[in-house]
Structures are given as structure tokens and as C-alpha cells.
Scaffold this active site. Sequence first.
Site, PDB file in Angstrom:
ATOM      1  N   GLY A  46     -17.849  60.937 -16.213  1.00  0.00           N
ATOM      2  CA  GLY A  46     -17.727  59.492 -16.062  1.00  0.00           C
ATOM      3  C   GLY A  46     -16.639  59.163 -15.065  1.00  0.00           C
ATOM      4  O   GLY A  46     -15.809  60.011 -14.721  1.00  0.00           O
ATOM      5  N   GLN A  51     -10.060  53.832 -11.798  1.00  0.00           N
ATOM      6  CA  GLN A  51      -9.509  55.144 -11.457  1.00  0.00           C
ATOM      7  C   GLN A  51      -9.476  55.395  -9.952  1.00  0.00           C
ATOM      8  O   GLN A  51      -8.752  56.273  -9.488  1.00  0.00           O
ATOM      9  CB  GLN A  51     -10.318  56.261 -12.133  1.00  0.00           C
ATOM     10  CG  GLN A  51     -10.188  56.248 -13.654  1.00  0.00           C
ATOM     11  CD  GLN A  51     -11.085  57.280 -14.285  1.00  0.00           C
ATOM     12  OE1 GLN A  51     -12.265  57.025 -14.515  1.00  0.00           O
ATOM     13  NE2 GLN A  51     -10.552  58.449 -14.567  1.00  0.00           N
ATOM     14  N   CYS A  91      -9.797  63.462 -19.110  1.00  0.00           N
ATOM     15  CA  CYS A  91      -9.795  62.316 -18.180  1.00  0.00           C
ATOM     16  C   CYS A  91      -9.414  62.825 -16.802  1.00  0.00           C
ATOM     17  O   CYS A  91      -8.436  63.581 -16.664  1.00  0.00           O
ATOM     18  CB  CYS A  91      -8.791  61.275 -18.665  1.00  0.00           C
ATOM     19  SG  CYS A  91      -8.732  59.810 -17.608  1.00  0.00           S
ATOM     20  N   LEU A  92     -10.170  62.405 -15.803  1.00  0.00           N
ATOM     21  CA  LEU A  92      -9.870  62.842 -14.433  1.00  0.00           C
ATOM     22  C   LEU A  92      -8.528  62.285 -13.966  1.00  0.00           C
ATOM     23  O   LEU A  92      -7.934  62.821 -13.028  1.00  0.00           O
ATOM     24  CB  LEU A  92     -10.997  62.404 -13.488  1.00  0.00           C
ATOM     25  CG  LEU A  92     -12.377  63.005 -13.813  1.00  0.00           C
ATOM     26  CD1 LEU A  92     -13.457  62.391 -12.924  1.00  0.00           C
ATOM     27  CD2 LEU A  92     -12.361  64.526 -13.683  1.00  0.00           C
ATOM     28  N   HIS A 133     -14.686  55.311 -23.484  1.00  0.00           N
ATOM     29  CA  HIS A 133     -13.556  55.823 -22.687  1.00  0.00           C
ATOM     30  C   HIS A 133     -13.495  55.087 -21.337  1.00  0.00           C
ATOM     31  O   HIS A 133     -12.432  54.644 -20.912  1.00  0.00           O
ATOM     32  CB  HIS A 133     -13.754  57.335 -22.490  1.00  0.00           C
ATOM     33  CG  HIS A 133     -12.758  57.999 -21.602  1.00  0.00           C
ATOM     34  ND1 HIS A 133     -11.864  58.946 -22.054  1.00  0.00           N
ATOM     35  CD2 HIS A 133     -12.523  57.888 -20.256  1.00  0.00           C
ATOM     36  CE1 HIS A 133     -11.121  59.361 -21.045  1.00  0.00           C
ATOM     37  NE2 HIS A 133     -11.518  58.741 -19.941  1.00  0.00           N
ATOM     38  N   GLU A 134     -14.657  54.958 -20.683  1.00  0.00           N
ATOM     39  CA  GLU A 134     -14.680  54.312 -19.354  1.00  0.00           C
ATOM     40  C   GLU A 134     -14.393  52.816 -19.474  1.00  0.00           C
ATOM     41  O   GLU A 134     -13.728  52.233 -18.613  1.00  0.00           O
ATOM     42  CB  GLU A 134     -16.023  54.544 -18.658  1.00  0.00           C
ATOM     43  CG  GLU A 134     -16.409  56.007 -18.437  1.00  0.00           C
ATOM     44  CD  GLU A 134     -15.329  56.840 -17.781  1.00  0.00           C
ATOM     45  OE1 GLU A 134     -14.502  56.280 -17.035  1.00  0.00           O
ATOM     46  OE2 GLU A 134     -15.294  58.059 -18.034  1.00  0.00           O
ATOM     47  N   HIS A 137     -10.772  52.175 -19.546  1.00  0.00           N
ATOM     48  CA  HIS A 137     -10.151  52.170 -18.210  1.00  0.00           C
ATOM     49  C   HIS A 137     -10.186  50.758 -17.611  1.00  0.00           C
ATOM     50  O   HIS A 137      -9.235  50.326 -16.954  1.00  0.00           O
ATOM     51  CB  HIS A 137     -10.902  53.113 -17.257  1.00  0.00           C
ATOM     52  CG  HIS A 137     -10.495  54.548 -17.355  1.00  0.00           C
ATOM     53  ND1 HIS A 137      -9.210  54.978 -17.154  1.00  0.00           N
ATOM     54  CD2 HIS A 137     -11.227  55.677 -17.609  1.00  0.00           C
ATOM     55  CE1 HIS A 137      -9.150  56.302 -17.282  1.00  0.00           C
ATOM     56  NE2 HIS A 137     -10.368  56.748 -17.567  1.00  0.00           N
TER      57      HIS A 137
HETATM   58  O1  K1U Z   1     -12.941  58.911 -17.210  1.00  0.00           O
HETATM   59  C1  K1U Z   1     -12.797  60.019 -16.765  1.00  0.00           C
HETATM   60  O2  K1U Z   1     -11.749  60.354 -16.267  1.00  0.00           O
HETATM   61  C2  K1U Z   1     -13.905  61.031 -16.837  1.00  0.00           C
HETATM   62  C3  K1U Z   1     -13.861  61.871 -18.082  1.00  0.00           C
HETATM   63  C4  K1U Z   1     -14.815  61.251 -19.078  1.00  0.00           C
HETATM   64  C5  K1U Z   1     -14.785  61.726 -20.498  1.00  0.00           C
HETATM   65  C6  K1U Z   1     -14.727  63.063 -20.847  1.00  0.00           C
HETATM   66  C7  K1U Z   1     -14.753  63.465 -22.162  1.00  0.00           C
HETATM   67  C8  K1U Z   1     -14.844  62.527 -23.146  1.00  0.00           C
HETATM   68  C9  K1U Z   1     -14.886  61.209 -22.821  1.00  0.00           C
HETATM   69  C10 K1U Z   1     -14.878  60.802 -21.494  1.00  0.00           C
HETATM   70  C11 K1U Z   1     -14.283  63.295 -17.704  1.00  0.00           C
HETATM   71  O3  K1U Z   1     -15.335  63.495 -17.230  1.00  0.00           O
HETATM   72  S1  K1U Z   1     -13.151  64.571 -17.978  1.00  0.00           S
HETATM   73  C12 K1U Z   1     -14.062  66.027 -17.448  1.00  0.00           C
HETATM   74  C13 K1U Z   1     -15.106  66.450 -18.413  1.00  0.00           C
HETATM   75  O4  K1U Z   1     -15.066  66.094 -19.561  1.00  0.00           O
HETATM   76  C14 K1U Z   1     -16.237  67.307 -17.962  1.00  0.00           C
HETATM   77  C15 K1U Z   1     -16.341  67.742 -16.678  1.00  0.00           C
HETATM   78  C16 K1U Z   1     -17.414  68.537 -16.287  1.00  0.00           C
HETATM   79  C17 K1U Z   1     -18.366  68.899 -17.179  1.00  0.00           C
HETATM   80  C18 K1U Z   1     -18.264  68.491 -18.485  1.00  0.00           C
HETATM   81  C19 K1U Z   1     -17.208  67.682 -18.882  1.00  0.00           C
HETATM   82 ZN    ZN Z   2     -10.734  58.720 -17.982  1.00  0.00          ZN
END
Ligand code: K1U
Ligand code: ZN
Length: 168
Positions: A46, A51, A91-92, A133-134, A137
Site C-alpha cells: 500500500g 507518504q 510501513c514504508l 493503515h493507509e 496516513h
Molecule cells: O503504508 C505503507 O507504508 C505500506 C505498508 C502497508 C501495510 C503493510 C502491512 C500491514 C498493513 C499495511 C507496506 O506495504 S510495508 C511492506 C510490506 O508489508 C510488504 C512488502 C512486500 C510484500 C509483502 C508485504
Molecule cells: Zn504506512
Amino acid sequence: MALLNILHFPDPRLRTVAKAVVEFDENLRQLVSDMFETMYEAPGIGLAATQVDRHIRLLVMDVSDGRNQPLCLINPQIISSDGDEEMDEGCLSVPGYYEKVRRAEYIRVRAQNEFGDTREFAARGLEAVCIQHEMDHLEGKLFVDYLSALKRNRIRNKLIKAQKQQAD
Ligand code: K1U
Ligand code: ZN
């Protein structure tokens, strides 16, 4: 297409409350396309406009195993929710940290797409967690806000240190 810079915690711009999208034009669709490219490249499931320092109510996501089910939500609203569950979140904008967060298990969402068309749908599991989560943000909220002040400050200090080392 362009990769966008992702802001990292504790950047104060991540605390901005996003404004509603009112114009569904080519500029918006270019931003959506750039956000998908940035999210897939990261990689993430996401990405919220906040972000990438764009303070409008827009998020993109793809929680599918094949990374081939893109979903763009504009002006999203949770119109009902039920149950609760705890899941590991990352979270990125908080790279390298995963922590458990408790959220609604089932949600019903109303949102527009990049052309302004409105739809309603139900989500559960990882999809529901990712949408919540998004949407946080877009309110300037991060998953670390659900943690104790001790844990949040530990993460904050480690990320500041890492950012300083990268700048040197
Ligand atoms: O919002 C963001 O920063 C993105 C975040 C979203 C998220 C992850 C986990 C639970 C709720 C919301 C991410 O994508 S973190 C990276 C991640 O979880 C992932 C990356 C690649 C493959 C699978 C998962
Ligand atoms: Zn996030």
C-alpha cells in the site's frame, strides 16, 4: 512514469491531514500511476499520497499474491466496521520495523476511483488492515502511534540515526 520519494518517520510532513480530491483530471491519474510504480518498486502492499508528500485523500494498494490486483481509493470512507484482530504491520515510512496493531476485522468502504466513480465494497483480513493503515496516513497518523511511547521513541531515535548515517 516516475518513482516518488517516500518520507520517513519522524518527518513532520507525515503528520499533515490530507484534503479531499475535487478534480479528477490527468494530473491526478499521473500521480496514481506514479504511486503504483513507487509502491511496487519499494516493494509495498500500500501507499498513501501523504507518504509521497502529496496531501490529498488518495491511496493505492495491492494485497494480492500475484501483485496484479491494483486498487486505487480516492476520498475513502469506512461506513461500517465489525470485530477486531491483531496483525503485524510494517510501513514504508518506518522502514525495517514490524509491530502488532489491533484493528477492525471487517470493514465496509465507500470510495471513488481515479475517474471519480463511486463504489462500495466489503474488505476483511489483510485488505481491511491495509485500508485502515493507509487511511490513517491520510489523517497524519502512523502505526507507531499505536505503540507505547517507549517503543515509538526507540524506533524514532534509531531511524534518525540511520538517516544521519545515510546523509554522511
Ligand atoms: O503504508 C505503507 O507504508 C505500506 C505498508 C502497508 C501495510 C503493510 C502491512 C500491514 C498493513 C499495511 C507496506 O506495504 S510495508 C511492506 C510490506 O508489508 C510488504 C512488502 C512486500 C510484500 C509483502 C508485504
Ligand atoms: Zn504506512
